[in-house]
Write a protein that holds these residues in place. Structure first.
Motif, PDB file in Angstrom:
ATOM      1  N   GLN A 254       0.813  -1.213   0.000  1.00  0.00           N
ATOM      2  CA  GLN A 254       0.000   0.000   0.000  1.00  0.00           C
ATOM      3  C   GLN A 254       0.851   1.270   0.000  1.00  0.00           C
ATOM      4  O   GLN A 254       0.370   2.333  -0.394  1.00  0.00           O
ATOM      5  CB  GLN A 254      -0.918   0.017   1.223  1.00  0.00           C
ATOM      6  N   PHE A 255       2.089   1.146   0.433  1.00  0.00           N
ATOM      7  CA  PHE A 255       2.952   2.319   0.560  1.00  0.00           C
ATOM      8  C   PHE A 255       3.851   2.523  -0.665  1.00  0.00           C
ATOM      9  O   PHE A 255       4.667   3.433  -0.686  1.00  0.00           O
ATOM     10  CB  PHE A 255       3.821   2.194   1.813  1.00  0.00           C
ATOM     11  N   VAL A 256       3.710   1.649  -1.658  1.00  0.00           N
ATOM     12  CA  VAL A 256       4.490   1.787  -2.890  1.00  0.00           C
ATOM     13  C   VAL A 256       3.749   2.729  -3.828  1.00  0.00           C
ATOM     14  O   VAL A 256       2.586   2.514  -4.160  1.00  0.00           O
ATOM     15  CB  VAL A 256       4.706   0.421  -3.572  1.00  0.00           C
ATOM     16  N   GLN A 257       4.417   3.771  -4.262  1.00  0.00           N
ATOM     17  CA  GLN A 257       3.819   4.761  -5.154  1.00  0.00           C
ATOM     18  C   GLN A 257       4.618   4.826  -6.447  1.00  0.00           C
ATOM     19  O   GLN A 257       5.805   5.144  -6.450  1.00  0.00           O
ATOM     20  CB  GLN A 257       3.795   6.147  -4.484  1.00  0.00           C
ATOM     21  N   LEU A 258       3.941   4.484  -7.542  1.00  0.00           N
ATOM     22  CA  LEU A 258       4.567   4.484  -8.855  1.00  0.00           C
ATOM     23  C   LEU A 258       3.689   5.268  -9.829  1.00  0.00           C
ATOM     24  O   LEU A 258       2.457   5.312  -9.669  1.00  0.00           O
ATOM     25  CB  LEU A 258       4.758   3.052  -9.373  1.00  0.00           C
TER      26      LEU A 258
ATOM     27  N   GLU B  79      -2.244   3.359  -9.428  1.00  0.00           N
ATOM     28  CA  GLU B  79      -2.859   3.948  -8.246  1.00  0.00           C
ATOM     29  C   GLU B  79      -2.811   3.008  -7.050  1.00  0.00           C
ATOM     30  O   GLU B  79      -2.530   3.437  -5.929  1.00  0.00           O
ATOM     31  CB  GLU B  79      -4.307   4.316  -8.563  1.00  0.00           C
ATOM     32  N   ARG B  80      -3.087   1.709  -7.275  1.00  0.00           N
ATOM     33  CA  ARG B  80      -3.102   0.736  -6.172  1.00  0.00           C
ATOM     34  C   ARG B  80      -2.159  -0.409  -6.513  1.00  0.00           C
ATOM     35  O   ARG B  80      -2.521  -1.367  -7.206  1.00  0.00           O
ATOM     36  CB  ARG B  80      -4.515   0.206  -5.935  1.00  0.00           C
ATOM     37  N   PHE B  81      -0.940  -0.318  -6.025  1.00  0.00           N
ATOM     38  CA  PHE B  81       0.066  -1.323  -6.342  1.00  0.00           C
ATOM     39  C   PHE B  81      -0.202  -2.632  -5.608  1.00  0.00           C
ATOM     40  O   PHE B  81       0.304  -3.685  -6.013  1.00  0.00           O
ATOM     41  CB  PHE B  81       1.463  -0.810  -5.960  1.00  0.00           C
ATOM     42  N   GLU B  82      -1.005  -2.597  -4.528  1.00  0.00           N
ATOM     43  CA  GLU B  82      -1.257  -3.825  -3.789  1.00  0.00           C
ATOM     44  C   GLU B  82      -1.984  -4.865  -4.632  1.00  0.00           C
ATOM     45  O   GLU B  82      -1.995  -6.051  -4.299  1.00  0.00           O
ATOM     46  CB  GLU B  82      -2.051  -3.532  -2.519  1.00  0.00           C
TER      47      GLU B  82
END
Length: 347
Positions: free
Chosen positions: A243-247, A251-254
Motif C-alpha cells: 500500500q505504501f508503494v507509489q509508482l 494507483e493501487r500497487f497492492e
C-alpha cells in the motif's frame, strides 16, 4: 523438479501471516527464529532422504513395508487427507485475500471452480506439467525490488535489543514457524519420479535455503517498516507493505501483490491433487484420472463451507498439528526404523 516441488510447497500461505505470529512471541528477535527453524528443516530433509534412499521407493511403499499392508494403507490415507486439507486451505485463503483486497462481492464458488479446473488440467498433464506450473512461482521474486521504494520508512532501531527473549519463548516461536516451512514432505511422494532420486537431495536443500532467504527478507523488512504493536494488529503484513508503494500510472500497487498470490496458490493446489491421486492409486488401484476430479469436487465443497475467517484459522490449526506430527514425530520414527532395517520389502 525436486527444487520446484519443495520450494512451492514450503512457500505456502503461511508466509503471509508468519511475521505477526512470530512478533507476538519474540518481538524483534523474530528473524533469529527464522534462521533456527530453517536449520531444523535441513535436519528433517536429511532424515527424510536417508529413509528414501534406502528404500528407493515412495512413502506409500515404505509405510506398507514397515507397518504392514493394513496399517500402512491407513497411514497413506491419513497422508492423503492431510494433503487435501492443505490444498483446500490454500485455495480458500487465496480467495479470502482476493475478496478482502480486490473484490468484496465476489462469490467464493466462482474463483474456487476456476482454480480447481486449472489445477485438474495441470494434473492430467502429468508431474512434468505440474512442475512447470511450479516454475512460475519463481516470478513472485520479481516483486522483491519494491522494498527499495519503501526503504525510506525503515527504522532499524526496531531490531534492538537483540536476544532479549528466553529460550522457551524462542522454542515456542519456532513451533509457530513450522507452519510456514511445511510442505517439504511432498518429496516423500514425488521421489521415484525424479530422474536421479539420490541427487535430488541437494536441490531440496537449495529450495529450503532459498525459502529461508525469502522469509528473512520478509521478516527483516516487516520489522524495520512496522512497529511491534502494528505488526501484531495487521493480518497480512506482507500485503500491507504494498500500500505504501507509489509508482506513476499505478494507483493501487497492492493489486500486484494480491495477484502474485495466485502464483503461490495454484502450484500448491496442483501438487496436492497430484499427490492425492498417486496415493489413492496405490491404496485402491483406481486411476488418478478418476480420483482427481472426485478430490477436486471434495475440495470445492470444503472451500465453500469455510466462509468465515474463524473457520479458516481453525483449518490452519489442524494443518499445523498434522504437519508438525509428520515432520517431528512420523519422519524420525521412520528414520529410526530404517536404521535397524537391513532391506525394505513390500508388505
Amino acid at each position: 523438479m525436486a527444487f520446484f516441488a519443495a520450494h512451492c510447497m514450503q512457500l505456502g500461505v503461511g508466509f503471509l501471516t508468519f511475521q505477526r505470529e512470530l512478533v507476538e512471541h519474540v518481538g524483534q528477535d523474530a528473524w533469529i527464529v527464522v534462521c533456527f527453524s530453517s536449520l531444523t528443516f535441513f535436519l528433517v530433509i536429511w532424515m527424510m532422504y536417508r529413509v528414501l534412499n534406502k528404500a528407493q521407493h515412495d512413502i506409500m511403499f515404505i509405510n506398507q513395508a514397515y507397518f504392514g499392508k493394513w496399517a500402512g494403507n491407513l497411514l497413506n490415507l491419513l497422508l492423503l487427507g492431510y494433503l487435501l486439507l492443505v490444498g483446500g486451505n490454500i485455495c480458500r485463503t487465496f480467495i479470502q485475500i482476493v475478496q478482502v483486497w480486490l473484490f468484496p462481492d465476489l462469490h467464493t464458488w466462482i474463483l474456487c471452480v476456476i482454480l480447481l479446473l486449472a489445477a485438474c488440467y495441470a494434473v492430467f498433464g502429468g508431474l512434468r506439467t505440474v512442475i512447470g506450473v511450479c516454475f512460475f512461482s519463481m516470478l513472485q521474486y520479481m516483486l522483491l525490488p519494491i522494498y527499495f521504494f519503501i526503504a525510506s520508512y525503515f527504522h532499524f532501531s526496531y531490531f534492538l535489543p537483540v536476544m532479549d527473549h528466553s529460550v522457551s519463548e524462542m522454542v515456542k516461536a519456532m513451533s509457530q514457524m513450522t507452519f510456514s516451512f511445511l510442505g517439504v514432505e511432498v518429496i516423500l511422494i514425488c521421489y521415484p519420479w525424479f530422474k536421479n532420486p539420490k541427487k535430488s537431495e541437494r536441490w531440496v536443500y537449495w529450495a529450503n535455503g532459498v525459502v529461508t532467504l525469502f522469509y528473512l527478507s520478509e521478516i527483516i523488512t516487516s520489522l524495520a517498516f512496522f512497529s511491534k504493536n502494528q505488526l501484531i494488529n495487521i493480518q497480512w503484513p506482507s500485503l500491507a507493505q504494498f500500500q505504501f508503494v507509489q509508482l506513476p500510472y499505478i494507483e493501487r500497487f497492492e493489486g500486484f501483490g494480491v495477484a502474485s498470490q495466485l502464483m503461490r496458490a495454484l502450484p500448491i493446489l496442483c501438487l496436492c491433487l497430484w499427490s492425492a491421486g498417486r496415493i489413492s492409486k496405490v491404496v485402491t488401484s483406481i486411476r488418478p484420472s478418476r480420483t482427481v476430479p472426485f478430490f477436486a469436487a471434495l475440495l470445492a465443497i470444503f472451500v465453500c463451507l469455510l466462509p468465515e475467517s474463524v473457520a479458516i484459522k481453525y483449518a490452519h490449526h489442524w494443518i499445523y498439528i498434522a504437519g508438525t506430527g509428520i515432520v517431528y514425530v512420523y519422519l524420525p520414527i521412520l528414520f529410526v526404523l530404517s536404521l535397524f532395517s537391513k532391506k525394505v520389502k513390500p508388505a
